[in-house]
Design a protein around this motif. Sequence first.
Motif, short mmCIF file in Angstrom:
data_model
loop_
_atom_site.label_atom_id
_atom_site.label_comp_id
_atom_site.label_asym_id
_atom_site.label_seq_id
_atom_site.Cartn_x
_atom_site.Cartn_y
_atom_site.Cartn_z
N LYS A 1 0.04 30.79 -3.28
CA LYS A 1 0.44 31.35 -2.30
C LYS A 1 0.18 30.50 -0.92
CE LYS A 1 -3.63 34.03 -0.83
NZ LYS A 1 -4.39 35.30 -0.64
N MET A 2 -0.58 29.64 -1.20
CA MET A 2 -0.86 28.38 0.07
C MET A 2 0.08 27.30 -0.14
SD MET A 2 -3.20 29.91 1.49
CE MET A 2 -3.99 28.83 2.48
N LEU A 3 0.80 27.07 -1.16
CA LEU A 3 1.65 26.10 -1.36
C LEU A 3 2.59 25.84 -0.28
CD1 LEU A 3 1.74 25.70 -5.29
CD2 LEU A 3 0.22 24.33 -3.56
N ALA A 4 3.48 26.88 0.27
CA ALA A 4 4.39 26.82 1.02
C ALA A 4 3.86 26.64 2.56
CB ALA A 4 5.28 27.96 1.08
N ILE B 1 0.82 -1.25 0.04
CA ILE B 1 0.06 0.00 -0.01
C ILE B 1 0.97 1.19 -0.01
CG2 ILE B 1 -1.83 1.27 1.21
CD1 ILE B 1 -2.60 -1.47 2.76
N VAL B 2 0.82 2.13 -1.10
CA VAL B 2 1.51 3.41 -1.12
C VAL B 2 0.42 4.27 -1.22
CG1 VAL B 2 3.25 4.69 -2.46
CG2 VAL B 2 3.36 2.04 -2.01
N ILE B 3 0.56 5.30 -0.46
CA ILE B 3 -0.08 6.68 -0.37
C ILE B 3 0.92 7.60 -1.01
CG2 ILE B 3 -1.31 8.38 0.70
CD1 ILE B 3 -2.51 6.26 2.43
N LEU B 4 0.70 8.52 -2.15
CA LEU B 4 1.14 9.60 -2.62
C LEU B 4 0.31 10.63 -2.03
CD1 LEU B 4 1.79 7.62 -5.40
CD2 LEU B 4 3.37 9.35 -5.34
N ASP B 5 1.12 11.47 -1.27
CA ASP B 5 0.29 12.82 -0.75
C ASP B 5 1.11 14.20 -0.43
OD1 ASP B 5 -2.10 14.29 0.21
OD2 ASP B 5 -2.79 12.30 1.03
N SER B 6 0.78 15.23 -1.11
CA SER B 6 1.79 16.55 -0.95
C SER B 6 0.91 17.60 -1.30
CB SER B 6 3.02 15.99 -1.96
OG SER B 6 2.53 15.76 -3.15
N PRO B 7 1.57 18.69 -1.21
CA PRO B 7 1.05 20.17 -1.79
C PRO B 7 0.81 19.61 -3.35
CG PRO B 7 2.86 20.43 -0.55
CD PRO B 7 2.89 19.32 -0.61
N ASP B 8 -0.18 20.51 -3.77
CA ASP B 8 -0.42 20.40 -5.48
C ASP B 8 0.78 20.84 -6.10
OD1 ASP B 8 -2.98 21.33 -3.64
OD2 ASP B 8 -3.63 20.52 -5.42
N ALA B 9 0.81 20.25 -7.57
CA ALA B 9 1.96 20.96 -8.43
C ALA B 9 3.16 20.17 -8.11
CB ALA B 9 2.01 22.37 -8.39
N ASN C 1 11.07 25.31 -3.83
CA ASN C 1 10.38 26.44 -4.26
C ASN C 1 9.13 26.32 -4.93
OD1 ASN C 1 9.97 29.08 -5.27
ND2 ASN C 1 12.03 29.54 -5.86
N TYR C 2 7.98 26.89 -4.46
CA TYR C 2 6.85 26.81 -5.17
C TYR C 2 6.44 28.05 -5.99
CZ TYR C 2 5.98 22.73 -2.22
OH TYR C 2 6.03 21.40 -1.72
N SER C 3 7.37 29.10 -6.06
CA SER C 3 7.09 30.31 -6.53
C SER C 3 6.39 30.33 -8.05
CB SER C 3 8.05 31.35 -6.47
OG SER C 3 9.25 30.81 -7.02
N ASN C 4 6.92 29.41 -8.80
CA ASN C 4 6.64 29.36 -10.19
C ASN C 4 5.97 28.05 -10.75
OD1 ASN C 4 8.24 31.74 -10.72
ND2 ASN C 4 10.18 30.35 -10.50
N VAL C 5 5.24 27.44 -9.83
CA VAL C 5 4.40 26.31 -10.16
C VAL C 5 3.04 26.81 -10.87
CG1 VAL C 5 5.25 25.04 -8.36
CG2 VAL C 5 3.05 26.27 -7.97
N ARG C 6 2.47 25.75 -11.72
CA ARG C 6 1.08 26.01 -12.33
C ARG C 6 0.16 26.55 -11.54
NH1 ARG C 6 -2.28 22.21 -11.02
NH2 ARG C 6 -1.64 20.16 -10.46
#
Length: 227
Positions: free
Chosen positions: A153-156, A31-39, A140-145
């Motif tokens: 601005k919520m990704l960090a 069982i593998v769960i992939l979970d993280s901020p978007d992008a 760095n999340y500044s240049n993501v889609r």
Amino acid sequence: MVRQDEEEPGIQESRQEMKEECLDVSQGQRIVILDSPDATGKTEIGKALSRLWDIPYFKVSTEVENWRNGSFVEALRHDQTWALDMFRQTGYSMICDRAFPAEFVYSHVYGRETDHTVLARVDEGFAELGTLIVIPRRRNYSNVRKDELVKSKMLAKLDRRYVEFIEWTKCHTVTMFVDDIECQIDRELEIIDEAWDEISRTEQGWSCHVANEIDRDTVTRRKRFDV
């Protein structure tokens, strides 16, 4: 009369028999769960891992609906507990694109209702099954889609909460920084594959934040045990 905090002997025996059956069917289960901020490439990694290991990939189809309706806490109480029971009884293997870790993170960052008791119970249950939680991150999340639901601005903030989740969970976790290995899906799969192999080899678990031997700057991993 049986006290409320006690169970009749027949019920206790039934629960023990079910537990033993679940241990039998879980042999060889992945069982593998992939979970993280978007992008961060969860879907691409998950589908590629599914092909590599030849086990199903699953992403809940009501994620956007739950977001708009604010019904994630009900999904936690019903869907996640149901899924845990299914994995226990069937021994099925699966690659899951998001699950209860997202509820731990997003409910806190967005200040919405959750159920911490159920979260802890589900986390402990998945840990007992040897679940590996893969958390792709970015430095760095500044240049993501741009995303329709989650503002850049919520990704960090989400990322910082995932770091707190790694400290909280009892499951195995692997963290990789995808901006270090962008467009290197084979490298990402190698990290996960090597991590799973080590889970299979060791009975004592991983120490906190032990760096991967292949690339010490790319991945950290741990497993917490209550000894």
